[in-house]
Every structure is written in C-alpha cells, then in structure tokens.
Design an enzyme around this catalytic site. Structure first.
Site: not given
Ligand code: GLN
Length: 456
Positions: A64, A139, A163
C-alpha cells in the site's frame, strides 16, 4: 488463484517480469499508483545469482502506498506527498525483503488511509476486481485488488478501522488485521496511532500466515510492538464460537447474512459449537471511532506544514498563509473533515464532552469483549453489512460511508485480531466476507481455524 509456492524456486527475473506485465494488462482497475520495476529487477537478478535467499526468495508482492519503500515515491495517495521519496523503508517491508521477497509496486488507497472505498485517492479510485462499476473497498483497496486479480500472491495493507478486512471481503481474498502491536508501524504513514495495524492480503490462509509470521515481532523503532508471540499453530478442535447478534440485524443485506450462516454450518460440521452472543455496546462503536480516530488524525497530520516535507504552496507572503495554503492544496476533503472534527473534539471546551467520553466508552467496549472471551474462543459475524457498493454511491454522504464500517471498528478500538475470509458470492457474483475476531494474541488460532475450514 496463485499461491506463494507457485513462485518459489522459479527464475526470479521471470517472476517479476510476469507480475509487472499482469499489472500493466490490468491497468484499467487503477489498483497501482506506481511500479518499482527497476529496483525489482535488480533484486530479482540478485536472487537468481544466489546473493539473496530466504523463505520468500523471488516472490513478488505489492505494498500500500502509505508504506515507505524504495523504488517509487510514497504518496499516501495524496497531493501532499506526491513527490515524496522515502529516505528509509518500513520495518515490515525490510523484513520481507530480508526473506527475499520483491516489491513490484505501490497500491492505491484513500488519501492518508481515510476512507472505506479508495474513492478518496487524489489520483482516482480503484475498481472492484469482480465488477468495475463498484468500489474496491478501502482504504487498502489497491492491495486487495492486486491480490484478487492474481497480479501478485500477496500484498500489504494497514488497518485502522477495517481497511484490510473490508476490501478483502469486497474482493474475495483473505485479509488479516493482527492484534495491535504485532507488526511494527515504523515507516508507515500514521493515521490513528492507537488503532493503526499492519497486515496482509493473500489468496489463501497459509500464505497469509507465512507473511504475518515474517513481519511480526518487536521493533526498537516502534515502542508499541509486542515481543513476537505469533507462531503458526494447528487448528484447535471444538472451539466455542459466538455469533455477534448485533451484526445480524435487519439492516444487514440478506445474502450477507445467509453467507454468514452458511459459514457457521461449516464450523459446526467441523466440530465447533456456535451460540448467539450479544455485544450491546457495539451500537456506540462508530460514535467512539469517529471521535477518537479524527482526534489522532488531527494530531498526526499536523506535521504536514509545507516546510519539513511534502507539498509547499507557492506565492505566499506570511507563515500562516504558507501553512494554510500548503495544507489546503495537499489534503483531500475527507482529510480536512477529520482534521476539523479532531481539533474540535480535542479543544478545551469540548474535550470532556467528546474525546474523554469516547475513551471511557472504549474501555466499556474492551470490557464487554473481555467478558465474552471468558466463555468464547472466537467471535464471528459478517465483515461488512453489504457486498461492494457502487462507485459514487456513498461519496456525497460521509455518514453513509462511515456506517459501512460498523462491523470492523469494534475490533480496532479494542486492539483485537480479526480476519476476513471469503464466504461465497452474492447472486450477482459479488464476494462476501465473514469476520473472525479473537482475544489479543490469538491471531494464530484464528488463522488456523480459517485454514481448517478452507480445506473442507
Ligand atoms: N473506513 C475506515 C475509516 O474511514 C477505516 C480506515 C482504515 O482502516 N484506515 O476510518
């Protein structure tokens, strides 16, 4: 689907060249922000000459793009870091390289990992591996999609509130979010330091286990890392499994519920017992998460001032203008929203009412989980309330987007290990994932359980 073992003992240059050509063939998914071709080929040649050896010698992988890695900029999918070249590598990447693995590219994400669809990337969204009109999830959407498309056998992601697990479930692959502190966060762009974790995507549980085993362990550069406890172990017989009632409400897609129940049938057939359990405080988990995480985000993003590193605005006359303009141009709307919410809940007038209350509620959540773990080994529920939603479907409504995180944030707030495993497809062919959650340091137990069911 390809496995790590398919790449072992093969010509490493060919492994890399083929992975890169698969990546180029699948460009329309926009899963990758960059390729690290030159460095990857150099490393492959070193493997082929026998200079680099190890358990992953010659195996290509993707990280990532919020992991610091050599060979391409580390952008965190933001304008702020668009041209940032890492002066060092994340510990997780270093550990994999020490075992001979070869990073071939950097995967797309929601900028600074803020989001659940990869639509917040400054460079455009990633498309779902099964349906290009739908989101990849996020994400870590890019990492999930490169794994699902068989571009590489595994990829790294970060999971702060879901994420890794959510995009894994949207793309039909395994996603592992370990116990908080299992893998060093050193060299990964910080989002919310009290829930950030580093984990992996793979096409099968054994590969995920191997990658986690390599990455886990104490790192002097991250004081929150735990001494290595992660030892792959055989599946335990007759575990007590609790189905979290609050994750199977009428709001959850019927096909998702059906797939979860089907997985539970497999668990029972394998000799485990499954009871319904209740975790009533889950209904407040999103409220806690969307106070605590923005608070930490606002603090972590304060370092991007246009001076030390990152985007620096031109044509400014005062220091305040330099800060303001650089941050305005470098951050996405969602980043700004979180900075504002975070600064608000931490401000002296509202700290007690919001931040402190949320932290107290978080302790109650931890206690509720602990109480369940007095009687249960593993908790289960769907990973997400629905299969992958459409591109653009939730972008206008942040609350709707946040609601999609309801299943994954509780384990993040409590620091618990949680994995998403594929549990079939919807009638329209979209993958559905089931989440297994365990007590702290039970990561190996969860993976062994998932593996034993995969073999059925
Ligand atoms: N969707 C969650 C958020 O927007 C998780 C994001 C993540 O784990 N980086 O915070």
């Amino acid at each position: 689907m390809t496995k790590i073992s398919d790449f072992i003992g093969k010509n490493a240059r060919l492994n890399v060249q083929e992975a890169i050509s698969r990546a180029k063939d699948k460009e329309e998914y926009h899963a990758l922000l960059s390729l690290t071709e030159e460095r990857a080929l150099e490393r492959a040649d070193a493997v082929d000459r026998g200079e680099i050896t190890g358990r992953l010698a010659g195996v290509p992988f993707v990280v990532k793009d919020n992991f610091l890695a050599y060979g391409a900029p580390t952008t965190a999918a933001s304008k702020m870091l668009e041209t940032f070249n890492a002066p060092l590598q994340a510990t997780a990447v270093e550990k994999l390289e020490l075992e001979g693995a070869i990073c071939i590219g950097k995967a797309n994400l929601d900028a600074f990992a803020h989001g659940g669809s990869t639509e917040n990337s400054a460079f455009g969204p990633t498309k779902n591996a099964y349906d290009k009109s739908r989101v990849a999830g996020g994400s870590s959407g890019g990492s999930a999609v490169v794994t699902a498309l068989d571009i590489v056998p595994f990829a790294l992601g970060s999971d702060t509130g879901g994420s890794i697990r959510q995009p894994a479930s949207f793309n039909g692959v395994i996603g592992v979010k370990p116990t908080y502190g299992t893998v060093s966060r050193y060299g990964v762009v910080a989002m919310a330091s009290s829930t950030d974790t580093i984990g992996a995507f793979a096409t099968n549980v054994a590969d995920a286990e191997l990658v986690m085993d390599i990455m886990a362990g104490k790192d002097d550069k991250d004081m929150t890392t735990l001494p290595d406890f992660f030892t792959p172990s055989p599946a335990k017989p007759s575990l007590k499994v609790g189905l979290i009632k609050e994750t199977m409400t009428d709001d959850v897609d019927p096909e998702v519920k059906q797939a979860t129940l089907q997985y539970i049938e497999h668990l029972k057939a394998a000799g485990h017992t499954v009871d319904e359990v209740t975790l009533p405080i889950v209904k407040y988990a999103l409220a806690m998460y969307y106070i605590i995480v923005p608070a930490e985000v606002s603090s972590n993003l304060a370092r991007y001032d246009g001076i030390r590193y990152g985007h620096r605005a031109g044509d400014v006359r005062t220091l305040a203008e330099l800060y303001g303009k650089s941050r305005d141009e470098g951050f996405m709307t969602e980043n700004k929203r979180r900075i504002m919410i975070g600064s608000y809940v931490l401000s002296s007038g509202f700290f007690d009412a919001y931040y402190l209350q949320a932290q107290k509620a978080r302790t109650l959540l931890v206690n509720e989980f602990n109480k369940l773990f007095e009687n249960y080994d593993v908790l289960i529920g769907p990973t997400t309330p629905t299969p992958a939603f459409g591109l653009g479907e939730n972008t206008a409504d942040p609350i709707k987007m946040y609601l999609a995180d309801i299943m994954t944030v509780p384990a993040s707030l409590a620091g618990l290990p949680a994995i998403s495993v594929p549990a079939g497809n919807s009638e329209s062919g979209l993958p559905i994932g089931v989440q297994l959650v365990g007590q702290r340091r039970s990561d190996a137990t969860l993976l062994a359980l998932a593996k034993s069911l995969e073999e059925l």
